[in-house]
Design a protein around this motif. Structure first.
Motif, mmCIF file in Angstrom:
data_model
loop_
_atom_site.group_PDB
_atom_site.id
_atom_site.type_symbol
_atom_site.label_atom_id
_atom_site.label_comp_id
_atom_site.label_asym_id
_atom_site.label_seq_id
_atom_site.Cartn_x
_atom_site.Cartn_y
_atom_site.Cartn_z
ATOM 1 N N THR A 200 5.858 -0.758 -6.049
ATOM 2 C CA THR A 200 7.122 -0.637 -6.011
ATOM 3 C C THR A 200 7.255 0.010 -4.414
ATOM 4 O O THR A 200 6.245 0.438 -3.964
ATOM 5 C CB THR A 200 7.774 0.387 -6.727
ATOM 6 O OG1 THR A 200 9.082 0.863 -6.139
ATOM 7 C CG2 THR A 200 7.222 2.015 -6.471
ATOM 8 N N ARG A 201 8.321 -0.476 -3.723
ATOM 9 C CA ARG A 201 8.465 -0.184 -2.015
ATOM 10 C C ARG A 201 9.141 1.186 -2.183
ATOM 11 O O ARG A 201 9.188 1.444 -0.905
ATOM 12 C CB ARG A 201 8.960 -1.337 -1.496
ATOM 13 C CG ARG A 201 8.214 -2.711 -1.520
ATOM 14 C CD ARG A 201 8.677 -3.675 -0.771
ATOM 15 N NE ARG A 201 7.934 -4.810 -0.782
ATOM 16 C CZ ARG A 201 7.900 -5.992 -0.206
ATOM 17 N NH1 ARG A 201 8.943 -6.161 0.377
ATOM 18 N NH2 ARG A 201 7.197 -6.931 -0.416
ATOM 19 N N ASP A 202 9.866 1.679 -2.994
ATOM 20 C CA ASP A 202 10.421 2.646 -2.757
ATOM 21 C C ASP A 202 10.346 3.707 -4.374
ATOM 22 O O ASP A 202 9.474 4.209 -4.435
ATOM 23 C CB ASP A 202 12.012 2.665 -2.387
ATOM 24 C CG ASP A 202 12.665 1.275 -3.443
ATOM 25 O OD1 ASP A 202 12.636 1.376 -4.724
ATOM 26 O OD2 ASP A 202 13.024 0.130 -2.692
ATOM 27 N N ASP A 268 5.729 -7.264 -5.738
ATOM 28 C CA ASP A 268 6.445 -6.002 -5.534
ATOM 29 C C ASP A 268 7.668 -5.565 -6.303
ATOM 30 O O ASP A 268 8.332 -6.450 -6.682
ATOM 31 C CB ASP A 268 6.559 -5.577 -3.971
ATOM 32 C CG ASP A 268 5.184 -5.554 -3.496
ATOM 33 O OD1 ASP A 268 4.048 -5.228 -4.111
ATOM 34 O OD2 ASP A 268 4.959 -5.742 -2.190
ATOM 35 N N SER A 270 11.530 -3.119 -6.461
ATOM 36 C CA SER A 270 12.144 -1.940 -5.447
ATOM 37 C C SER A 270 13.169 -1.506 -6.743
ATOM 38 O O SER A 270 13.879 -2.296 -7.220
ATOM 39 C CB SER A 270 12.849 -2.719 -4.308
ATOM 40 O OG SER A 270 13.942 -1.800 -3.747
#
Ligand code: KG4
Ligand code: ZN
Length: 395
Positions: A200-202, A268, A270
């Protein structure tokens, strides 16, 4: 081989004693004892895990849990500590004076257990919480003269599926790790060889469940609550579907949420945009119970769709015959069912942890510890050199 394992990365204090055999090719495990203390009720008041409180609770509970686990190993035998041992242990536990006092009082009255090593979670997790487990394990290693094996918590979640498996695992394995702090796709080339191929990017997926639950005024941890409401909504729409088609169709259209990064080329994730979309969709509204259920269902559908699509992509891209899923979020029935469908669709083998091993526990840390002792080049590190690392990565 007997392993004592310790886990304190978040809000569960857990200690397990395992008997392991069979080596890398045919590992088998028996949980001899397991004790776990969950702090969830204490943290609920804060709507999440409060690190200082977590540290205090781990510190208070860890020694009583050990005594419980070693019950049959012979408490009340004398194991006098030398001056050198006492000085080392006092140094290790210098910041936890209450625990030190108890340790020096109780440990000399416990006979040294017949264990081959101690495994302890060193990260990722909350630093103050991790340090309690690490320092406690270091002190035990010196008191009993045992080897200490540092274990990555996410690796533990991968191993949570191994405990009750009889068959061999075919590599490469794709591991989907979904917890309160992480969302990762990991390529397991062999035991002990990992590559993070997506993450995850966040927000982590469990974190998104918890935050959306808070928006809907549901208690912490939010995952199980959202899941309960979502399945009530599904059951209801199944019923009304059989009566009238149009009604249930309208409900779904009302709360359509986005699927961030669903079609990106990478692996990925988000989830923060999805969480914000929920926030906008409910802003200024007083939600009825029915509306909350509908939002919970659409949120769970969105998360599931994203997880399934990226996992499928990873399995195909790496030609992996095996999928392993670990982390607290895999307690979610809807996600479990969707993964079972995916495994049938792709004709791969899926391994899910038993429902009592989805959350944080020391059993999975002990299993990872055993596998580490069997690797061609096992980690050999002096107990005092082991460090807790809140951001520790798998590869
Ligand atoms: O692995 P875990 O016990 O702790 C961490 O290492 O983070 O995962 C905890 C997370 C929490 O965010 C919790 O809300 C989520 O797992 N969770 C669920 C369910 N049960 C627990 N999420 C969705 N559905 C569930 N049934
Ligand atoms: Zn975890």
């Amino acid at each position: 081989m007997k392993i004592l394992a310790i886990e304190t990365s978040c809000d569960e204090t857990s200690i397990a004693l395992l008997e392991c055999s069979g080596g890398l090719n045919n590992p088998t495990y028996t949980t001899l004892r397991h004790s776990l203390n969950s702090q969830i009720n204490l943290h609920r008041e804060y709507g999440g895990v409060y690190p200082t409180l977590a540290k205090r609770e781990h510190s208070k509970n860890i020694l009583p849990l050990l005594v419980e686990v070693l019950d049959r190993e012979g408490v009340n035998n004398s194991n006098k500590l030398s001056e050198a041992q006492i000085s080392k242990i006092s140094h290790i536990l210098e910041r936890q004076s209450d625990l030190l006092t108890q340790f020096l009082k109780i440990i000399p009255n416990i006979s040294i257990p017949e264990i081959n090593a101690i495994a302890v979670t060193t990260g990722p997790g909350l630093a103050p919480a991790l340090w309690v487990g690490v320092n406690f394990a270091q002190a035990l290693a010196y008191a009993w003269n045992k080897k200490l094996i540092p274990i990555n918590h996410m690796e533990g979640h991968i191993f949570s599926v191994l405990i009750h498996k009889k068959e061999n695992f075919q590599f490469p394995i794709i591991a989907l790790l979904i917890s309160g702090g992480h969302t990762q796709l990991v390529l397991v080339k062999n035991w002990g060889e990992y590559e993070i191929i997506g993450e995850t990017r966040d927000d982590a997926v469990g974190e998104a469940f918890d935050k959306v639950a808070r928006m809907l005024d549901l208690p912490y941890p939010g995952g199980p609550e959202i899941s309960r409401l979502a399945s009530q909504s599904r059951n209801k729409s199944k019923l009304s579907n059989s009566k009238s088609h149009t009604n249930s169709k309208k409900q779904i259209q009302d709360t359509k949420l986005p699927r961030p990064m669903l079609n990106t080329d990478d692996l990925d994730f988000s989830f923060s945009g999805l969480k914000t979309a929920v926030l906008y969709s409910i802003k200024g509204r007083t939600l009825s119970d029915e509306e909350k259920k509908e939002i919970a269902r659409e949120f769970e559908d969105a998360v599931t769709e994203i997880l399934i699509k990226k996992t499928k992509k990873a399995l195909i891209q790496y030609g992996a015959p095996t999928l392993v899923v670990g982390g607290g979020v895999i307690a979610n029935t809807h996600i479990r069912e969707a993964l079972i469908e995916l495994s049938k669709d792709l004709n791969i083998t899926l391994h899910l942890p038993q429902s009592d091993l989805t959350g944080d526990n020391a059993i999975m840390i002990g299993v990872a510890g055993y596998i580490h002792t069997q690797l061609p080049h096992p980690v050999d590190i002096a107990p005092e050199d082991i460090r807790a690392e809140s951001n520790q990565r798998l590869n």
